[in-house]
Design a protein around this motif. Sequence first.
Motif, PDB file in Angstrom:
ATOM      1  N   TYR A   1      -2.776  -0.628  -1.829  1.00  0.00           N
ATOM      2  CA  TYR A   1      -2.203  -0.208  -0.690  1.00  0.00           C
ATOM      3  C   TYR A   1      -3.185  -0.417   0.462  1.00  0.00           C
ATOM      4  O   TYR A   1      -2.394  -0.856   1.796  1.00  0.00           O
ATOM      5  CB  TYR A   1      -2.103   1.351  -0.496  1.00  0.00           C
ATOM      6  N   ILE A   2      -4.398  -0.654   0.459  1.00  0.00           N
ATOM      7  CA  ILE A   2      -5.284  -1.508   1.518  1.00  0.00           C
ATOM      8  C   ILE A   2      -4.428  -2.934   1.868  1.00  0.00           C
ATOM      9  O   ILE A   2      -4.485  -3.379   2.964  1.00  0.00           O
ATOM     10  CB  ILE A   2      -6.399  -1.551   1.255  1.00  0.00           C
ATOM     11  N   MET A   3      -3.861  -3.499   0.727  1.00  0.00           N
ATOM     12  CA  MET A   3      -3.552  -5.072   1.089  1.00  0.00           C
ATOM     13  C   MET A   3      -2.031  -4.733   1.319  1.00  0.00           C
ATOM     14  O   MET A   3      -1.205  -5.846   1.388  1.00  0.00           O
ATOM     15  CB  MET A   3      -3.656  -5.540  -0.479  1.00  0.00           C
ATOM     16  N   ILE A   4      -1.261  -3.590   1.492  1.00  0.00           N
ATOM     17  CA  ILE A   4       0.009  -3.775   2.093  1.00  0.00           C
ATOM     18  C   ILE A   4       0.411  -2.878   3.247  1.00  0.00           C
ATOM     19  O   ILE A   4       1.138  -3.044   4.047  1.00  0.00           O
ATOM     20  CB  ILE A   4       1.114  -3.392   1.039  1.00  0.00           C
ATOM     21  N   LEU A   5      -0.243  -1.777   3.410  1.00  0.00           N
ATOM     22  CA  LEU A   5       0.077  -0.661   4.526  1.00  0.00           C
ATOM     23  C   LEU A   5      -0.385  -1.452   5.994  1.00  0.00           C
ATOM     24  O   LEU A   5       0.867  -1.163   6.739  1.00  0.00           O
ATOM     25  CB  LEU A   5      -0.922   0.506   4.488  1.00  0.00           C
ATOM     26  N   PRO A   6      -1.222  -2.065   6.303  1.00  0.00           N
ATOM     27  CA  PRO A   6      -1.237  -2.820   7.338  1.00  0.00           C
ATOM     28  C   PRO A   6      -0.256  -3.850   7.621  1.00  0.00           C
ATOM     29  O   PRO A   6       0.294  -3.907   8.747  1.00  0.00           O
ATOM     30  CB  PRO A   6      -2.675  -3.695   7.367  1.00  0.00           C
ATOM     31  N   GLY A   7       0.134  -4.500   6.604  1.00  0.00           N
ATOM     32  CA  GLY A   7       1.395  -5.262   6.675  1.00  0.00           C
ATOM     33  C   GLY A   7       2.792  -4.459   7.021  1.00  0.00           C
ATOM     34  O   GLY A   7       3.345  -5.066   8.230  1.00  0.00           O
ATOM     35  N   MET A   8       2.849  -3.262   6.587  1.00  0.00           N
ATOM     36  CA  MET A   8       3.931  -2.490   7.035  1.00  0.00           C
ATOM     37  C   MET A   8       3.722  -2.126   8.598  1.00  0.00           C
ATOM     38  O   MET A   8       4.985  -2.111   9.087  1.00  0.00           O
ATOM     39  CB  MET A   8       4.078  -1.251   6.017  1.00  0.00           C
ATOM     40  N   GLY A   9       2.599  -1.991   8.944  1.00  0.00           N
ATOM     41  CA  GLY A   9       2.248  -1.877  10.419  1.00  0.00           C
ATOM     42  C   GLY A   9       2.771  -2.783  11.250  1.00  0.00           C
ATOM     43  O   GLY A   9       3.491  -2.705  12.164  1.00  0.00           O
TER      44      GLY A   9
ATOM     45  N   THR B   1      -4.919   2.881   6.020  1.00  0.00           N
ATOM     46  CA  THR B   1      -5.786   2.286   5.287  1.00  0.00           C
ATOM     47  C   THR B   1      -7.094   2.477   5.407  1.00  0.00           C
ATOM     48  O   THR B   1      -7.991   2.397   4.543  1.00  0.00           O
ATOM     49  CB  THR B   1      -5.546   0.732   5.771  1.00  0.00           C
ATOM     50  N   SER B   2      -7.499   2.867   6.832  1.00  0.00           N
ATOM     51  CA  SER B   2      -9.190   3.133   6.922  1.00  0.00           C
ATOM     52  C   SER B   2      -9.278   3.945   6.237  1.00  0.00           C
ATOM     53  O   SER B   2     -10.708   4.258   5.661  1.00  0.00           O
ATOM     54  CB  SER B   2      -9.493   3.289   8.381  1.00  0.00           C
ATOM     55  N   VAL B   3      -8.645   5.116   6.177  1.00  0.00           N
ATOM     56  CA  VAL B   3      -8.972   6.276   5.163  1.00  0.00           C
ATOM     57  C   VAL B   3      -9.277   5.989   3.754  1.00  0.00           C
ATOM     58  O   VAL B   3     -10.307   6.237   2.994  1.00  0.00           O
ATOM     59  CB  VAL B   3      -7.777   7.478   5.291  1.00  0.00           C
ATOM     60  N   ILE B   4      -8.333   4.901   3.170  1.00  0.00           N
ATOM     61  CA  ILE B   4      -8.495   4.513   1.955  1.00  0.00           C
ATOM     62  C   ILE B   4      -9.898   3.859   1.757  1.00  0.00           C
ATOM     63  O   ILE B   4     -10.352   3.796   0.725  1.00  0.00           O
ATOM     64  CB  ILE B   4      -7.170   3.590   1.377  1.00  0.00           C
ATOM     65  N   LEU B   5     -10.048   2.847   2.683  1.00  0.00           N
ATOM     66  CA  LEU B   5     -11.384   2.027   2.662  1.00  0.00           C
ATOM     67  C   LEU B   5     -12.622   2.834   2.399  1.00  0.00           C
ATOM     68  O   LEU B   5     -13.421   2.596   1.689  1.00  0.00           O
ATOM     69  CB  LEU B   5     -11.312   1.203   4.030  1.00  0.00           C
ATOM     70  N   VAL B   6     -12.698   4.041   3.250  1.00  0.00           N
ATOM     71  CA  VAL B   6     -13.661   4.815   3.379  1.00  0.00           C
ATOM     72  C   VAL B   6     -13.930   5.753   2.167  1.00  0.00           C
ATOM     73  O   VAL B   6     -14.850   5.573   1.519  1.00  0.00           O
ATOM     74  CB  VAL B   6     -13.779   5.772   4.581  1.00  0.00           C
ATOM     75  N   LEU B   7     -12.656   6.016   1.315  1.00  0.00           N
ATOM     76  CA  LEU B   7     -12.749   6.917   0.408  1.00  0.00           C
ATOM     77  C   LEU B   7     -12.843   6.118  -0.849  1.00  0.00           C
ATOM     78  O   LEU B   7     -13.594   6.621  -1.911  1.00  0.00           O
ATOM     79  CB  LEU B   7     -11.723   7.934   0.299  1.00  0.00           C
ATOM     80  N   ALA B   8     -12.144   5.079  -0.979  1.00  0.00           N
ATOM     81  CA  ALA B   8     -11.904   4.521  -2.255  1.00  0.00           C
ATOM     82  C   ALA B   8     -13.272   3.571  -2.648  1.00  0.00           C
ATOM     83  O   ALA B   8     -13.695   3.446  -3.816  1.00  0.00           O
ATOM     84  CB  ALA B   8     -10.724   3.800  -2.562  1.00  0.00           C
ATOM     85  N   THR B   9     -13.669   2.467  -1.468  1.00  0.00           N
ATOM     86  CA  THR B   9     -14.573   1.632  -1.800  1.00  0.00           C
ATOM     87  C   THR B   9     -15.968   2.081  -2.597  1.00  0.00           C
ATOM     88  O   THR B   9     -16.391   1.408  -3.280  1.00  0.00           O
ATOM     89  CB  THR B   9     -14.890   0.947  -0.384  1.00  0.00           C
ATOM     90  N   PRO B  10     -16.520   3.499  -2.025  1.00  0.00           N
ATOM     91  CA  PRO B  10     -17.725   3.715  -2.850  1.00  0.00           C
ATOM     92  C   PRO B  10     -17.365   3.874  -4.253  1.00  0.00           C
ATOM     93  O   PRO B  10     -18.490   3.358  -4.964  1.00  0.00           O
ATOM     94  CB  PRO B  10     -17.935   5.030  -2.257  1.00  0.00           C
TER      95      PRO B  10
END
Lengths: 553, 315
Positions: A262-270, A209-218
């Motif tokens: 996926y930011i909104m579902i991956l952590p849930g899967m964890g 999730t963190s990788v997505i946050l860093v790459l997608a949010t910009p």
Amino acid sequence: MTQEIANDSVNPSSKNYLNQETTIKSWLLTTDHKRIGLLYLVSITFFFLIGGAAATLIRVNLMTPEGALLSADTYNKTFTMHGVIMVWFFLIPSIPNVLGNFLVPMMIGARDLAYPKLNLASWYIYIIGGMFTFITIIAGGVDTGWTFYTPYSTLFSNSFVIATATGVFITGFSSILTGLNFIATIHRMRAPGLTWFRLPLFLWAIYSTSVILVLATPILAITLILIALERIFKIGVFDPSLGGDPLLFQHLFWFYSHPAVYIMILPGMGVISEVITCFSRKRIFGYKFIAFSSVAIAALGFLVWGHHMFVSGQSVYAGIVFSFLSFLVAIPSAIKVFNWTATLYKGRISYTTPMLYVLGFIGLFTVGGLTGLFLAAMAVDVHVHDTYFVIAHFHYIMVGGMVSAYLAGIHFWWPKISGRLYPEFWGRLAALLLFFGFNLTFFPQFLLGYLGMPRRYHNYPPEFQVLHVMSTLGASILAVGYLLPIFYLLWSLRYGRKASKNPWGATGLEWQAATPPPQFNFHSTPFVTEDPYCYLNEALTEIDFKPQGEVHD
Amino acid sequence: MNNTRFSFFPMQASTFASQVDWLTITLLILCCIICLIVFGLILFFGIRYRNGSPHSRKIEKQNQQTVEWSWTVGTLVLFLALFTWSTVIYFQMHAPPSDSSEIWVVGKQWMWKFQHSTGKREINELHVPVGKPILLTMTSQDVVHSFFVPAFRIKQDVLPGRYSRTWFEATKTGEYHLFCSQYCGTMHSDMRGKVIVQSQSDYQNWLQSNPPIKIPTLYNRLGCANCHDRTSAIRAPSLIGIFGKRETLSDGSTILVDENYLRESILNPQAKIVKGYPPVMPSYAGQLNEEDILDLIAFIKAQKATQENDPRNSQ
């Protein structure tokens, strides 16, 4: 008096992160990851209630075909606020920033995150962004939908587009900084013996999730700036009358927003992976497959944005590629569901509240995921695109799935967070209400969508009314399911039974720390000796698990 | 017509409808099977292996890799089949038959405007004949809209600044909902209309009745003939038979003369100059609305090359 004595008997050192300091200043200036997690817990709950109130207005309005409660304009502003707040101010920060903050350092045996001050800065940035958005609502709102489609948002809307976009823009930096912090922490601060393949699956999910946050949010930040430029200076980027291209906006927006799903579902899967193995008293089935499926979702998630645009006028051939990749991205999710199911095999399953939420998650997520196949299949998507079918699909995943997982996590770690046990009866009741209320709310919307009811309609042809009324009834049950935990969890802070160090007999390092944990989590650095999830399903002894590591208090 | 009956499927009124529904039903059956297996297993394990139940927990040696790879590959194969099937239908949706009759559509906040080949216009109502492929060429006057007829299972976004197309062949006479399905502002949910499917003879009668008011053609009013007429002093490309031709441009590249190129040449004539002609045409941007441009394009398309008037025959 008696309470204090009881407190001492549970936690002899008595100083923990909650009572180390008690001033308001000590909370507002804290750099303790656990306290910051709680700051997020309070703030996202606040936004959840506002977003929920907007949802209530929407559902009540749709009870009648004429849309009697709200004017068209108010209705449009209401669903926009519902989307903006739920996506950026509740779902995206929910599990990562509350449970992630609390658990990442504890699960890896660290004293805190890599950058504690940056962590606090993330929260302040989130709050500033949130306040911008909140003030926008009071000032009169915005009516573009959370998707800000151009040229409506840039040249036609007469509402507070720039103020809202600024709020979202600011909050984006909070996401980026938190993502960076988690990545650095997981790379650099794992306890001795904690190799990558001994990481709890929650951390694989948070890392992806963190990788997505860093790459997608910009990308989102850039897109919002372009909207502001076109709106203020009439620079032609998206509006064709100025020489721009409206489809360019959709590409940019979904290049962020699909990974954001996926930011909104991956952590849930964890969370699901942690809870299901604990209450089955059995090792997780297919550890590496679950871990790598998180990574695969994060990577493939960047390549499927065009499936939001099958009817937009993008090239037919682009559509074919995006459809193919969308089918592929469904495979890692399917793998996870199969592995969770296999984990139950020959376990010793007990039905505590977190486990009920987990089973609810699997049910709702499976339905949400399978209906995603209808949307990946272009011929069907043409018919159901922008209808209630899509609404039902993503609510099954992001509300049915993610919120169930979030509540599973909150209940599972509540003893560690608060030092108290929640009342089990009320917990189970809330989990069941959520499951049934949710299905009654959103299942009729699949039917509505296939029948052709478009989304974002303030009024509708009368033949759709029966299903809308069912949906609204379901929503009122769902609301009770959401509100109950707020009451009994608050109640438990004062009246709940004291929790022992490891009430579930769980293996993770966080359960080896005192309850509630001291300021820096562990008195000495833990040493990890075991794979995660050493639950001994065949054992009939009292101790049926091996903790992941040794901690000397 | 039995509109009031409650049904899980919307009415089927185009050639696409049953194709899409069959794919949907297949997907639905597959999903139900998957749900039955997964939920069935969860229920079975959940009861059999509940805490305290007497069943043995001894796990015989199992080949976990085989299990993992078989459900991964199985899912992949199933998905590939579904992908192929749906893509074939999607392709058809984007391949209008060559004998389609054309209708022009303009979306604007918050109404649909239609123009038939005879010039007859209507608003929020679209009359079409049954059993004949209809090609819609659509554009928007302002924001993005979307043309959605549930009974036909078609939907296509309608964008400002370009033409998008969709087609259908109605199979049943009757009246069907037309929705705007892309959020377009305050009255989005009132941007609705109906498609009225008539028998071919009824449609012909309807087209003939109330013939469209003759308006002075824009072509003359704007003075297009001054340059584009073959006899004119200023040389500009003849418009006769130009539609669908491939023209060579001044930079040596070639372009197919389609609706989008004609639109660009009216609004921004300097962008792509046909080879051998001076770049002298003024822009008409701001003087014409989208419907005017559609009128002009329809006019140009109607200038079919015949033996007598084909410029290539009379040099």
